[in-house]
Design a protein around this motif. Structure first.
Motif, short mmCIF file in Angstrom:
data_model
loop_
_atom_site.label_atom_id
_atom_site.label_comp_id
_atom_site.label_asym_id
_atom_site.label_seq_id
_atom_site.Cartn_x
_atom_site.Cartn_y
_atom_site.Cartn_z
N GLU A 54 28.52 27.94 11.91
CA GLU A 54 28.74 26.58 11.86
C GLU A 54 29.03 26.73 13.42
O GLU A 54 28.77 27.54 13.95
CB GLU A 54 29.94 27.00 11.00
CG GLU A 54 31.58 25.75 11.54
CD GLU A 54 32.25 25.72 10.98
OE1 GLU A 54 32.64 26.36 9.87
OE2 GLU A 54 33.41 24.70 9.89
N ASN A 99 33.40 23.33 7.90
CA ASN A 99 34.86 22.03 8.54
C ASN A 99 33.72 20.75 9.71
O ASN A 99 34.36 19.17 8.73
CB ASN A 99 36.09 22.38 9.31
CG ASN A 99 37.16 23.43 8.28
OD1 ASN A 99 36.62 23.22 7.17
ND2 ASN A 99 38.03 24.14 8.46
N ASN A 199 31.56 19.96 2.22
CA ASN A 199 32.40 21.34 1.74
C ASN A 199 34.01 21.14 1.92
O ASN A 199 34.87 20.67 2.41
CB ASN A 199 32.34 21.66 3.87
CG ASN A 199 33.09 23.18 4.15
OD1 ASN A 199 32.84 24.00 3.16
ND2 ASN A 199 34.13 23.35 4.77
N GLU A 200 34.32 22.09 1.14
CA GLU A 200 36.03 22.25 1.06
C GLU A 200 36.87 20.86 1.27
O GLU A 200 37.59 20.53 1.64
CB GLU A 200 36.29 22.98 2.01
CG GLU A 200 36.25 24.10 1.90
CD GLU A 200 36.75 25.19 2.88
OE1 GLU A 200 37.55 24.93 3.33
OE2 GLU A 200 36.98 26.22 2.80
N TYR A 272 38.76 34.43 1.32
CA TYR A 272 38.95 34.93 2.43
C TYR A 272 40.50 35.91 1.93
O TYR A 272 41.08 34.70 1.64
CB TYR A 272 39.04 33.39 3.73
CG TYR A 272 37.79 33.03 4.26
CD1 TYR A 272 37.19 33.15 4.75
CD2 TYR A 272 38.24 31.45 4.00
CE1 TYR A 272 36.24 33.58 6.12
CE2 TYR A 272 37.18 31.04 4.52
CZ TYR A 272 35.89 32.21 5.00
OH TYR A 272 35.31 31.08 5.59
N GLU A 319 31.06 31.08 0.95
CA GLU A 319 31.78 31.83 1.82
C GLU A 319 33.00 32.62 1.58
O GLU A 319 33.44 32.55 0.78
CB GLU A 319 32.58 30.04 3.13
CG GLU A 319 31.82 29.64 3.35
CD GLU A 319 33.44 28.55 4.50
OE1 GLU A 319 34.12 28.57 4.29
OE2 GLU A 319 32.56 27.30 4.39
N GLN A 371 31.32 34.03 8.97
CA GLN A 371 30.15 33.99 9.24
C GLN A 371 29.50 34.93 10.38
O GLN A 371 29.24 35.99 9.91
CB GLN A 371 30.24 32.56 10.85
CG GLN A 371 31.64 31.68 9.57
CD GLN A 371 31.44 30.62 10.26
OE1 GLN A 371 30.73 29.97 11.64
NE2 GLN A 371 32.97 29.08 10.31
#
Ligand code: AHR
Length: 518
Positions: A54, A99, A199-200, A272, A319, A371
Motif C-alpha cells: 500500500e 485505505n 476496500n473496507e 488483524y 489483509e 503488508q
C-alpha cells in the motif's frame, strides 16, 4: 488451573466415531494425527501466499522502491528487498491499498515521473508524489513473478475511472486509453486478472464509506463495466471486516452478495490480531476465531449462491497479520508508521493463520499478508540494508512448500482453556499432499512443554528422509533486528518408514516436516 498447563481434555476432529476417539491411551503431552491422503479438503490455491503493498508509510517508497538509493537499480527498485521478496515466493500482490485506494486516481500515477502531480493523501496523512504508479507496480509484479491484484477506487472514484483503468491495463483495442498506455512505454496489455471493488467500504474510516445497500448498487455498476471491458477478469467484492460488537458484518456481507453474486468472484475479508494484555496463550488461540469467521462467511456465500448454480464464489482473505503496537491515537499519520517489530509469538500466529487457510482450502482461494515491507511487514529496511522479521520465516516455509491437496486430519491431543475457548489444541496442524510429497505444518502452542506427536498414515507409507524445518527462538518475546536474528529457520532431517512417524515438537515452535510417501 493455569492456561499454560496441560489439560486432561483432548481435542479431536470429527472424522471418527465417538468410541474410537476416546481411546484414553494418550498422556497429556502426547498427540495422535491420522492422515489419509484420500481425505481431501480442497486444492490449495497458491494465491493464499499473497502479499500486499500500500502507499502507506515506508512500504513502497523506502521499501520496495527507493529512487537514488545506492541499494536500488536504475529504475528505483531496492535490489536487496527484491531478493528477499523473491525468496518469500509471493504469488499475488495487492496494490495500491487498503485505505489509500479509496481516494486514488490512477491517472495521477502514469506518464513521465517528474510530471506527475503531488496530492494530499488523506488516509494516512501525507503527500503522495505518485512516482510509483501502475507501470511501476506491474513491472514489479513481473520482476517477482507474482499475479497483480489491483484494488479500484470505489470510494471517491467513479465507474468510469474503474472501467478505464481496466481498459488501460488489459485492452488490445486502439482507444484513447490504450494509446496513452503505449505512449507511456507499454505496448502489450498486462492482462491484470484480479481487481478489487474497493476496500473496507463498510468502515466509517474509509473515504467514500457507504451503507451496504449503497455500496452494493454502486459496486454492481462498476463490476458490469469492468467485466464488459474484459470478461476474463476476476472481481473481489468488499466484504465487512468490522467485527466489533455493534457492527453487522454478517448483514453487510449478505446484502452486498445479493447485489454482486452474479458478478463478483471473491468476497474480501480482513483480520488483524494482537496481544495487548500480554496473554500469550489466549493470543495464540486467535486462529480459532479466524476459523470461525471463515466458516460463517462460507455459509453466507453458500446461501447467496444457492440460486446461482453456475457460478462459484470464494473468499479472498486479502489483509491479515498481527497489528496492535504501531497503531492508535496519533500514530497513524506520516511516514514511519505502522512499523511493527515482531517477536516469536507473532511468527507462531502467522503459522497458525496459514494452517487455517490451508485447512479451509475449499473456500480460501486468495490471502494476502498485510503488508510486504516496513509497514506491519516481514521485511524491514533502513538506508543501509534490511533484516527479516520473525514472521518472515513461517511464511517463507509454508509458501515455498505447501501445495496440492489440503488433507483433512484426525487429531487427538492435549488442549488448554482460555477465557473464550474451552479447548484450544496445543498442536495446530495442517497437511499438504502433492504428487507423493507430504508436508506437515505444526505449531506447538505450549510455551513450556514439548508435545510428542505420532503421525499415523492410513493409506500410504513414510519413506526415507523427512526434512525438518523449525522456526523457534529463546523465548516467545524474542525479536530480530539489524544486528541479530535469534528467530529463524533451522533445518535437520529425520528418517521415516512404515506407517508411523513420531516427532517431539518443542515448546513455542513452528515445525515443517516434508518428505515422500510410498
Ligand atoms: O493494512 C493497513 C490498513 O488496514 C489498510 O489500509 C486497511 O484496509 C486496513 O484497515
Amino acid at each position: 488451573m493455569s492456561t499454560q498447563q496441560l489439560s486432561r481434555r483432548t481435542f479431536t476432529t470429527a472424522l471418527l466415531s465417538a468410541p474410537a476417539l476416546l481411546s484414553g491411551k494418550l498422556s497429556t503431552s502426547e498427540a495422535r494425527v491420522k492422515i489419509d491422503t484420500d481425505r481431501v479438503i480442497g486444492q490449495i490455491d497458491p494465491k493464499i501466499y499473497g502479499n500486499f503493498t500500500e502507499h502507506l508509510g515506508r512500504c513502497i517508497e523506502g521499501g520496495i522502491f527507493e529512487e537514488n538509493s545506492p541499494l536500488s537499480d536504475s529504475a528505483g527498485y531496492r535490489k536487496d528487498v527484491l531478493q528477499a521478496v523473491k525468496d518469500l515466493h509471493v504469488t499475488v500482490l495487492r496494490w495500491p491499498g487498503g485505505n489509500f485506494s479509496s481516494n486514488y486516481n490512477w491517472r495521477d500515477g502514469i506518464g513521465p515521473r517528474d510530471q506527475r502531480p503531488a496530492r494530499l493523501e488523506m488516509a494516512w496523512g501525507t503527500v503522495e508524489d505518485n512516482r510509483f504508479g501502475t507501470h511501476e507496480f506491474l513491472r514489479y509484479c513481473e520482476m517477482i513473478n507474482a499475479e497483480p491484484y489491483v484494488c479500484a477506487n470505489l470510494g471517491t472514484g467513479s465507474w468510469n475511472e474503474a472501467q478505464q483503468w481496466v481498459e488501460y491495463c488489459n485492452s488490445s483495442a486502439k482507444t484513447a486509453s490504450t494509446e496513452l498506455r503505449r505512449k507511456n512505454g507499454r505496448d502489450q496489455p498486462w492482462k491484470v486478472k484480479y481487481w478489487g471493488l474497493g476496500n473496507e467500504m463498510d468502515g466509517p474510516w474509509q473515504m467514500g464509506h457507504r451503507t451496504a445497500e449503497d455500496y452494493g448498487k454502486f459496486a454492481l455498476e462498476a463490476a458490469k463495466l469492468m467485466k464488459w471491458t474484459d470478461s476474463s477478469i476476476k472481481l473481489v467484492a468488499a466484504g465487512s471486516s468490522n467485527f466489533g460488537p455493534n457492527a453487522d458484518w454478517i448483514g453487510w456481507n449478505r446484502t452486498v452478495l445479493d447485489y454482486l453474486k452474479h458478478h463478483a468472484d471473491y468476497l474480501s475479508l480482513h483480520m488483524y490480531v494482537g496481544n495487548p494484555k500480554n496473554d500469550t496463550p489466549a493470543f495464540l488461540a486467535s486462529s480459532l476465531t479466524l476459523n470461525e469467521r471463515i466458516k460463517i462467511a462460507e455459509g453466507i456465500i453458500r446461501g447467496a449462491m444457492s440460486d446461482v448454480p453456475n457460478r462459484k464464489m470464494y473468499i479472498a482473505w486479502d489483509e491479515w497479520n498481527v497489528w496492535y503496537r504501531a497503531r492508535g491515537e496519533g500514530k497513524e499519520k506520516g511516514r514511519d508508521i505502522l512499523e511493527e517489530h515482531y517477536n516469536l509469538e507473532d511468527a507462531l500466529i502467522v503459522a497458525t493463520f496459514l494452517n487455517t487457510f490451508i485447512n479451509n482450502a475449499q473456500i480460501i482461494k486468495i490471502a494476502n499478508l498485510a503488508q510486504l515491507v516496513n509497514v506491519i511487514a516481514p521485511i524491514f529496511t533502513n538506508d543501509h540494508g534490511l533484516f527479516l522479521q520473525t514472521i518472515y520465516y513461517p511464511l517463507q516455509l509454508v509458501a515455498s512448500n505447501s501445495f496440492g491437496n489440503a488433507l483433512e486430519l484426525f487429531i487427538e491431543g492435549p488442549t488448554y482453556e482460555t477465557q473464550s475457548n474451552a479447548a484450544v489444541p496445543y498442536l495446530d496442524v495442517s497437511a499438504a499432499h502433492d504428487q507423493g510429497t507430504l508436508v506437515l505444518n505444526v505449531v506447538n502452542r505450549n510455551l513450556t512443554e514439548p508435545v510428542q506427536a505420532t503421525f499415523e498414515l492410513e493409506d500410504k507409507q513414510f519413506t526415507g528422509t523427512f526434512q525438518v524445518s523449525e522456526v523457534n527462538g529463546p523465548d516467545v518475546k524474542a525479536t530480530n533486528d539489524f544486528r541479530s536474528s535469534p528467530v529463524k529457520t533451522v533445518t535437520k532431517s529425520v528418517e521415516a518408514s512404515g506407517t508411523r512417524l513420531r516427532y517431539s515438537f518443542p515448546p513455542h515452535s513452528f515445525t515443517m516436516l516434508k518428505g515422500k510417501l510410498a
